[in-house]
Design a protein around this motif. Structure first.
Motif, short mmCIF file in Angstrom:
data_model
loop_
_atom_site.label_atom_id
_atom_site.label_comp_id
_atom_site.label_asym_id
_atom_site.label_seq_id
_atom_site.Cartn_x
_atom_site.Cartn_y
_atom_site.Cartn_z
N ARG A 426 -28.30 -3.19 18.42
CA ARG A 426 -28.24 -3.31 16.96
C ARG A 426 -29.42 -2.64 16.27
NH1 ARG A 426 -24.63 -7.21 14.61
NH2 ARG A 426 -23.11 -7.82 16.18
N ALA A 427 -30.18 -1.86 17.03
CA ALA A 427 -31.23 -0.99 16.47
C ALA A 427 -32.26 -1.77 15.66
CB ALA A 427 -30.61 0.12 15.62
N VAL A 428 -32.73 -2.89 16.23
CA VAL A 428 -33.80 -3.65 15.57
C VAL A 428 -35.05 -2.77 15.49
CG1 VAL A 428 -35.28 -5.68 15.74
CG2 VAL A 428 -32.85 -5.83 16.38
N GLY A 429 -35.64 -2.71 14.31
CA GLY A 429 -36.77 -1.83 14.07
C GLY A 429 -36.40 -0.53 13.38
N ALA A 430 -35.10 -0.28 13.19
CA ALA A 430 -34.67 0.93 12.47
C ALA A 430 -34.86 0.75 10.97
CB ALA A 430 -33.21 1.23 12.78
N TRP A 431 -34.97 1.89 10.28
CA TRP A 431 -35.05 1.91 8.83
C TRP A 431 -33.85 2.67 8.26
CZ3 TRP A 431 -39.02 -0.39 6.02
CH2 TRP A 431 -40.10 -0.87 6.78
N VAL A 432 -33.25 2.12 7.23
CA VAL A 432 -32.12 2.77 6.55
C VAL A 432 -32.57 3.15 5.14
CG1 VAL A 432 -29.77 2.51 5.71
CG2 VAL A 432 -30.42 1.50 7.91
N GLU A 433 -32.47 4.43 4.84
CA GLU A 433 -32.76 4.94 3.50
C GLU A 433 -31.45 5.21 2.78
OE1 GLU A 433 -36.06 8.06 3.45
OE2 GLU A 433 -35.40 8.04 5.55
N LEU A 434 -31.41 4.87 1.51
CA LEU A 434 -30.24 5.14 0.68
C LEU A 434 -30.70 5.84 -0.59
CD1 LEU A 434 -27.21 2.99 -0.18
CD2 LEU A 434 -28.66 3.74 -2.06
N ARG A 435 -29.97 6.89 -0.98
CA ARG A 435 -30.27 7.56 -2.23
C ARG A 435 -29.00 7.70 -3.05
NH1 ARG A 435 -31.53 13.68 0.20
NH2 ARG A 435 -29.35 14.22 0.68
N SER A 436 -29.16 7.53 -4.35
CA SER A 436 -28.04 7.65 -5.28
C SER A 436 -28.62 8.05 -6.63
CB SER A 436 -27.28 6.32 -5.40
OG SER A 436 -28.04 5.38 -6.14
N SER A 437 -27.75 8.17 -7.62
CA SER A 437 -28.21 8.51 -8.96
C SER A 437 -29.08 7.42 -9.56
CB SER A 437 -27.00 8.76 -9.87
OG SER A 437 -26.18 7.60 -9.94
N ALA A 469 -23.30 7.67 -2.88
CA ALA A 469 -24.61 7.44 -2.27
C ALA A 469 -24.63 8.07 -0.90
CB ALA A 469 -24.92 5.95 -2.19
N GLN A 470 -25.81 8.41 -0.43
CA GLN A 470 -26.01 8.92 0.92
C GLN A 470 -27.03 8.04 1.64
OE1 GLN A 470 -26.40 11.32 -1.81
NE2 GLN A 470 -24.16 11.45 -1.61
N VAL A 471 -26.84 7.93 2.94
CA VAL A 471 -27.76 7.13 3.76
C VAL A 471 -28.18 7.95 4.97
CG1 VAL A 471 -26.85 4.88 3.07
CG2 VAL A 471 -25.82 6.08 5.01
N ARG A 472 -29.38 7.63 5.48
CA ARG A 472 -29.81 8.17 6.76
C ARG A 472 -30.65 7.11 7.46
NH1 ARG A 472 -34.52 12.82 5.78
NH2 ARG A 472 -36.09 11.43 4.86
N VAL A 473 -30.77 7.27 8.77
CA VAL A 473 -31.40 6.26 9.60
C VAL A 473 -32.60 6.86 10.33
CG1 VAL A 473 -31.07 4.65 11.52
CG2 VAL A 473 -29.16 5.15 9.96
N THR A 474 -33.71 6.14 10.28
CA THR A 474 -34.81 6.39 11.21
C THR A 474 -34.67 5.36 12.32
OG1 THR A 474 -36.26 7.21 9.45
CG2 THR A 474 -37.31 6.52 11.50
N TRP A 475 -34.30 5.81 13.51
CA TRP A 475 -34.00 4.92 14.62
C TRP A 475 -35.29 4.34 15.20
CZ3 TRP A 475 -29.07 3.54 15.21
CH2 TRP A 475 -28.10 4.35 14.63
#
Length: 496
Positions: A426-437, A469-475
């Motif tokens: 479940r990728a504990v320690g990951a960061w999820v970034e979200l960007r939108s208007s 919106a767009q998201v990306r993950v730092t694993w």
């Protein structure tokens, strides 16, 4: 303009005022967290999906009564309804945290107790078995009131922290009789070596986070000065090797609960600590933490409704966007320890709505959740899959509460789940970034925090009026995935 308010200014105007409907009739039985002195604290609640239907179940501590599993039977967008699940009978439970210890795809439960802690292995379809001995959890007859976990490097099993409160065996206690706590390293098939955290300062909450975004998670403890009396403080530890940090400004409070969320848009998580009297919000400046000013509106230091003007007692704290306007709000469970005369007896739960300028405004009474029972643990989570965060609250010596979010005119939303190959599926320690208007938001996948209970599930993001919106993950290993479109009005599953 204060630096701590920059992100919130970017977000659009408030869309709606939160409202909640009382759905406690949807619980199959009245559940009460009961007991004497050893259960003044505790009363945690774990929220997690154990049958694969994408709706979270609730595991509630019972104190001297059995802990109970409530299986979610709600219809999407409908009233909250639960059935009674089956778990090994356990009394003396103070709280629980869900995580997938063995990375088999099923969430397990770390069950904290006054006595020997237990590990319940999830087997699918909300079935559990006690594997405490099979997984070699060290046996210790303690009063456990805090938990946190993470995966370090390529370890097959997590590093876990069990935080203990007062040493019940100390003949000179309970004052100045705080117990030590334990960091337990992974073994080849379960738990391994124990490293003792001593002296202990009566820990009531713990959270492991990469506070500085350096790739090195650290353990933060919130401690109760009611029993350590003097000499103690909130603590921070590096994990490997285990070493207490001394290079940051220490604070001493009646630490009950802890929560984190990036509020400023710089990617660093702020921290909220509940207490008796003022609740303490601190801004993360990278090199240290800075107390939020009083006019931030986050102290929640006295009852906001009713006639009791004595100071409040805060317990579970949790950030979440209850109106989906793109700004994180804050719920705080409140209630007198028992009969402490200097503190409010009529102490309603708090809901702090974050406004466009980054300040917080109390809306608990208007939202309908300002009950006066002695609240302890809670979960702010979408219980019926409609994209609005609902609320469940465990009370000491009073029935558990269930609140359905019925806010009209709420904003758009998305939620994100992460999956990777074992270990740490479940990728504990990951960061999820979200960007939108409406701006940028960042959340971390953590295990811990709150007051003796936590949630494992999708990360929820309110989007305000944004329609994309767009998201990306730092694993967890630091690798960064690509930006990808988020599913507006649904859950975006990202598989590594």
């Amino acid at each position: 303009m204060k630096a701590g308010l920059v992100l919130a200014v970017l977000a659009g105007p408030a869309l709606a005022e939160p409202r909640f409907a009382d759905d406690r009739a949807g619980l199959p039985i009245e559940h009460v967290y009961s007991g004497g002195w050893e259960h003044f604290v505790g009363g945690g609640l774990a929220a997690f999906d154990c049958n694969g239907d994408a709706l979270p179940e609730l595991f509630a501590a019972g104190g001297t009564e059995p802990a109970r599993l409530f299986v979610n039977r709600s219809e999407t967008g409908g009233a909250l309804r639960f059935g009674l699940g089956s778990v090994p009978e356990l009394k003396g439970v103070t709280g629980a945290y869900p995580l997938d210890f063995d990375s088999d795809g099923h969430l397990d439960l770390a069950v904290l107790r006054v006595g020997l802690n237990r590990i319940l292995r999830g087997m699918g379809d909300c079935r559990f078995e006690d594997v405490t001995e099979d997984w070699a959890l060290p046996e210790r007859d303690a009063w456990t009131t805090a938990f946190a976990a993470t995966w370090e490097g390529t370890a097959a099993w997590p590093t876990v922290f069990f935080g203990n409160y007062v040493d019940r065996a100390d003949p000179d206690g309970p004052f100045e009789a705080c117990d030590s706590s334990d960091v337990i390293r992974p073994g080849p098939e379960g738990f391994g070596a124990v490293e003792v955290v001593a002296p202990g300062f009566c820990t009531l909450s713990a959270l492991i986070s990469d506070w500085q975004r350096s790739g090195t998670p650290e353990l933060r403890l919130s401690n109760d000065r009611h029993y350590y009396v003097r000499g103690g403080y909130e603590q921070m530890f590096r994990l490997s090797p285990l070493e207490e940090r001394q290079d940051w400004a220490k604070v001493s409070l009646w630490g009950m609960g802890i929560a984190s969320r990036d509020l400023t848009g710089d990617g660093l998580p702020e921290v909220m600590m509940t207490s008796m009297g003022d609740q303490l919000l601190q801004f993360n400046r990278g090199t240290g933490f800075e107390d939020a000013p009083y006019d931030q509106g986050a102290t929640a230091h006295r009852p906001h409704t009713g006639e009791d003007g004595r100071p409040s007692t805060g317990w579970h704290a949790e950030f979440g966007d209850v109106d989906n306007d793109g700004r994180a709000d804050l719920f705080i469970a409140k209630g007198n320890v028992d009969q402490m005369p200097g503190m409010a007896m009529q102490d309603p739960n708090t809901l702090l709505l974050q406004r466009a300028d980054g300040t917080f405004e109390e809306v608990g009474a208007a939202a309908g959740i300002a009950t006066m029972d002695r609240a302890r643990g809670a979960a702010l989570v979408d219980l019926n899959g409609d994209g609005l965060l609902d609320l469940a609250v465990v009370n000491r010596r009073a029935p558990m509460e269930l609140w359905r979010n019925v806010t009209e005119g709420a904003g758009q939303w998305t939620a994100v789940t992460l999956t990777q190959d074992a270990p740490n599926r479940r990728a504990v320690g990951a960061w999820v970034e979200l960007r939108s208007s409406e701006g940028q938001q960042v959340q971390e996948v953590t295990i811990g925090g709150g007051h003796v209970g936590g949630t494992a599930g999708p990360l929820h993001f309110g989007l305000g009026q944004a329609d994309a919106a767009q998201v990306r993950v730092t694993w967890p290993d630091g690798s960064v995935g690509p930006w990808q479109d988020a599913w507006i009005g649904g859950v975006t599953d990202i598989r590594r």
